[in-house]
Each structure stands twice: as structure tokens, then as C-alpha cells.
Design a protein around this motif. Structure first.
Motif, PDB file in Angstrom:
ATOM      1  N   ARG A   1      47.614 -35.971  26.279  1.00  0.00           N
ATOM      2  CA  ARG A   1      47.158 -37.351  26.275  1.00  0.00           C
ATOM      3  C   ARG A   1      45.763 -37.386  25.698  1.00  0.00           C
ATOM      4  O   ARG A   1      45.000 -36.442  25.803  1.00  0.00           O
ATOM      5  CB  ARG A   1      47.122 -37.913  27.688  1.00  0.00           C
ATOM      6  CG  ARG A   1      48.478 -37.994  28.326  1.00  0.00           C
ATOM      7  CD  ARG A   1      48.465 -39.101  29.353  1.00  0.00           C
ATOM      8  NE  ARG A   1      49.748 -39.264  29.958  1.00  0.00           N
ATOM      9  CZ  ARG A   1      50.650 -40.144  29.543  1.00  0.00           C
ATOM     10  NH1 ARG A   1      50.398 -40.924  28.541  1.00  0.00           N
ATOM     11  NH2 ARG A   1      51.802 -40.251  30.149  1.00  0.00           N
ATOM     12  N   SER A   2      45.432 -38.496  25.124  1.00  0.00           N
ATOM     13  CA  SER A   2      44.084 -38.676  24.605  1.00  0.00           C
ATOM     14  C   SER A   2      43.199 -39.223  25.711  1.00  0.00           C
ATOM     15  O   SER A   2      43.645 -40.017  26.537  1.00  0.00           O
ATOM     16  CB  SER A   2      44.083 -39.667  23.441  1.00  0.00           C
ATOM     17  OG  SER A   2      44.839 -39.167  22.379  1.00  0.00           O
ATOM     18  N   ILE A   3      41.983 -38.789  25.725  1.00  0.00           N
ATOM     19  CA  ILE A   3      41.005 -39.351  26.648  1.00  0.00           C
ATOM     20  C   ILE A   3      39.769 -39.723  25.840  1.00  0.00           C
ATOM     21  O   ILE A   3      39.537 -39.193  24.758  1.00  0.00           O
ATOM     22  CB  ILE A   3      40.623 -38.382  27.788  1.00  0.00           C
ATOM     23  CG1 ILE A   3      39.998 -37.107  27.233  1.00  0.00           C
ATOM     24  CG2 ILE A   3      41.822 -38.058  28.636  1.00  0.00           C
ATOM     25  CD1 ILE A   3      39.353 -36.255  28.281  1.00  0.00           C
TER      26      ILE A   3
ATOM     27  N   ASN B   1      36.337 -25.765  31.242  1.00  0.00           N
ATOM     28  CA  ASN B   1      37.681 -26.132  30.833  1.00  0.00           C
ATOM     29  C   ASN B   1      37.873 -27.625  31.131  1.00  0.00           C
ATOM     30  O   ASN B   1      38.082 -28.017  32.280  1.00  0.00           O
ATOM     31  CB  ASN B   1      38.700 -25.276  31.593  1.00  0.00           C
ATOM     32  CG  ASN B   1      40.116 -25.570  31.236  1.00  0.00           C
ATOM     33  OD1 ASN B   1      40.454 -26.637  30.752  1.00  0.00           O
ATOM     34  ND2 ASN B   1      40.981 -24.602  31.499  1.00  0.00           N
ATOM     35  N   ALA B   2      37.790 -28.456  30.098  1.00  0.00           N
ATOM     36  CA  ALA B   2      37.897 -29.903  30.281  1.00  0.00           C
ATOM     37  C   ALA B   2      39.258 -30.294  30.840  1.00  0.00           C
ATOM     38  O   ALA B   2      39.371 -31.236  31.625  1.00  0.00           O
ATOM     39  CB  ALA B   2      37.624 -30.624  28.966  1.00  0.00           C
ATOM     40  N   SER B   3      40.283 -29.560  30.472  1.00  0.00           N
ATOM     41  CA  SER B   3      41.619 -29.833  30.986  1.00  0.00           C
ATOM     42  C   SER B   3      41.654 -29.623  32.506  1.00  0.00           C
ATOM     43  O   SER B   3      42.254 -30.407  33.242  1.00  0.00           O
ATOM     44  CB  SER B   3      42.622 -28.923  30.289  1.00  0.00           C
ATOM     45  OG  SER B   3      43.923 -29.289  30.590  1.00  0.00           O
ATOM     46  N   ALA B   4      41.002 -28.576  32.956  1.00  0.00           N
ATOM     47  CA  ALA B   4      40.940 -28.311  34.397  1.00  0.00           C
ATOM     48  C   ALA B   4      40.148 -29.395  35.119  1.00  0.00           C
ATOM     49  O   ALA B   4      40.499 -29.793  36.236  1.00  0.00           O
ATOM     50  CB  ALA B   4      40.329 -26.942  34.657  1.00  0.00           C
ATOM     51  N   LEU B   5      39.087 -29.888  34.487  1.00  0.00           N
ATOM     52  CA  LEU B   5      38.320 -30.984  35.088  1.00  0.00           C
ATOM     53  C   LEU B   5      39.184 -32.219  35.254  1.00  0.00           C
ATOM     54  O   LEU B   5      39.128 -32.903  36.281  1.00  0.00           O
ATOM     55  CB  LEU B   5      37.103 -31.328  34.225  1.00  0.00           C
ATOM     56  CG  LEU B   5      35.957 -30.333  34.201  1.00  0.00           C
ATOM     57  CD1 LEU B   5      34.899 -30.781  33.196  1.00  0.00           C
ATOM     58  CD2 LEU B   5      35.353 -30.168  35.584  1.00  0.00           C
ATOM     59  N   PHE B   6      39.994 -32.505  34.254  1.00  0.00           N
ATOM     60  CA  PHE B   6      40.888 -33.653  34.303  1.00  0.00           C
ATOM     61  C   PHE B   6      41.886 -33.497  35.446  1.00  0.00           C
ATOM     62  O   PHE B   6      42.091 -34.416  36.244  1.00  0.00           O
ATOM     63  CB  PHE B   6      41.607 -33.803  32.963  1.00  0.00           C
ATOM     64  CG  PHE B   6      42.585 -34.930  32.905  1.00  0.00           C
ATOM     65  CD1 PHE B   6      42.157 -36.248  32.845  1.00  0.00           C
ATOM     66  CD2 PHE B   6      43.947 -34.670  32.911  1.00  0.00           C
ATOM     67  CE1 PHE B   6      43.067 -37.286  32.789  1.00  0.00           C
ATOM     68  CE2 PHE B   6      44.861 -35.708  32.850  1.00  0.00           C
ATOM     69  CZ  PHE B   6      44.422 -37.020  32.797  1.00  0.00           C
ATOM     70  N   ARG B   7      42.509 -32.314  35.545  1.00  0.00           N
ATOM     71  CA  ARG B   7      43.473 -32.085  36.623  1.00  0.00           C
ATOM     72  C   ARG B   7      42.798 -32.165  37.990  1.00  0.00           C
ATOM     73  O   ARG B   7      43.368 -32.688  38.947  1.00  0.00           O
ATOM     74  CB  ARG B   7      44.163 -30.730  36.427  1.00  0.00           C
ATOM     75  CG  ARG B   7      45.164 -30.750  35.279  1.00  0.00           C
ATOM     76  CD  ARG B   7      46.030 -29.497  35.243  1.00  0.00           C
ATOM     77  NE  ARG B   7      45.270 -28.259  35.248  1.00  0.00           N
ATOM     78  CZ  ARG B   7      44.742 -27.687  34.174  1.00  0.00           C
ATOM     79  NH1 ARG B   7      44.878 -28.243  32.996  1.00  0.00           N
ATOM     80  NH2 ARG B   7      44.080 -26.554  34.271  1.00  0.00           N
ATOM     81  N   GLN B   8      41.569 -31.671  38.083  1.00  0.00           N
ATOM     82  CA  GLN B   8      40.832 -31.743  39.339  1.00  0.00           C
ATOM     83  C   GLN B   8      40.582 -33.203  39.719  1.00  0.00           C
ATOM     84  O   GLN B   8      40.741 -33.584  40.879  1.00  0.00           O
ATOM     85  CB  GLN B   8      39.509 -30.996  39.206  1.00  0.00           C
ATOM     86  CG  GLN B   8      38.679 -30.980  40.459  1.00  0.00           C
ATOM     87  CD  GLN B   8      37.365 -30.224  40.253  1.00  0.00           C
ATOM     88  OE1 GLN B   8      37.083 -29.701  39.181  1.00  0.00           O
ATOM     89  NE2 GLN B   8      36.564 -30.177  41.287  1.00  0.00           N
ATOM     90  N   ALA B   9      40.221 -34.021  38.752  1.00  0.00           N
ATOM     91  CA  ALA B   9      39.995 -35.447  39.007  1.00  0.00           C
ATOM     92  C   ALA B   9      41.288 -36.130  39.449  1.00  0.00           C
ATOM     93  O   ALA B   9      41.278 -36.965  40.359  1.00  0.00           O
ATOM     94  CB  ALA B   9      39.420 -36.127  37.769  1.00  0.00           C
ATOM     95  N   LEU B  10      42.404 -35.763  38.839  1.00  0.00           N
ATOM     96  CA  LEU B  10      43.686 -36.339  39.252  1.00  0.00           C
ATOM     97  C   LEU B  10      44.037 -35.936  40.684  1.00  0.00           C
ATOM     98  O   LEU B  10      44.526 -36.758  41.462  1.00  0.00           O
ATOM     99  CB  LEU B  10      44.800 -35.905  38.298  1.00  0.00           C
ATOM    100  CG  LEU B  10      44.821 -36.578  36.937  1.00  0.00           C
ATOM    101  CD1 LEU B  10      45.936 -35.990  36.079  1.00  0.00           C
ATOM    102  CD2 LEU B  10      44.979 -38.073  37.059  1.00  0.00           C
TER     103      LEU B  10
END
Length: 84
Positions: free
Chosen positions: A4-6, A23-32
Motif C-alpha cells: 500500500r502507498s503511504i 524498518n518503516a514497514s515494521a513501524l507501520f505494523r506496530q502502529a496497526l
């Protein structure tokens, strides 16, 4: 997995450039996961329900069309299991 685009603000990009080990992807998953916690959703339960739905033959698009919250997913899985 679907990408997905952010939207990154310039300040976000600056910070990530300074800290390229993050790892920006990990940050995103952590936020979710934090959002799930706020909404009292156990990520492990959600993953289990999703896997069960897939095992019953549902694809992601079908699940998205038939559900919009965890209770719906739970009912979908249970009703499908009961009909087999």
C-alpha cells in the motif's frame, strides 16, 4: 501480500534518512497493532480467524466484501464451519 502507498511528510522522510536502519514497514505494523489494541482486538485472534477463513476457501477480496469488523469475520468463519 499487497503493498500500500503511504504518505510521508518531509520531516518523516528526513528522520528515516537519518536513521536508515529503521524498518518503516515494521513501524507501520506496530502502529496497526496499537490501533488494534485501542479497539480491543487481539492480533493473534484476528490472524487465526483470517487463516481459518482462507482454509475454508475464502479469498481476501471475498472477506473484505463480506466483513467490516472482527465480529463479522468470526460469524463468517463460524457459519462456514457449521455448514460443512
Amino acid at each position: 501480500m499487497q503493498s500500500r502507498s503511504i504518505t510521508l511528510e518531509e520531516i518523516d522522510e528526513l528522520f528515516l534518512k537519518w536513521n536508515d536502519h529503521i524498518n518503516a514497514s515494521a513501524l507501520f505494523r506496530q502502529a496497526l497493532k496499537e490501533e488494534m489494541r485501542v479497539r480491543d482486538i487481539d492480533p493473534h485472534e484476528l490472524r487465526d480467524l483470517f487463516k481459518r477463513a482462507e482454509e475454508q476457501g475464502y479469498e481476501l477480496d471475498e472477506i473484505l466484501k463480506q466483513t467490516n469488523r472482527i465480529d463479522d469475520l468470526e460469524r463468517l468463519v463460524e457459519s462456514s464451519a457449521a455448514s460443512t
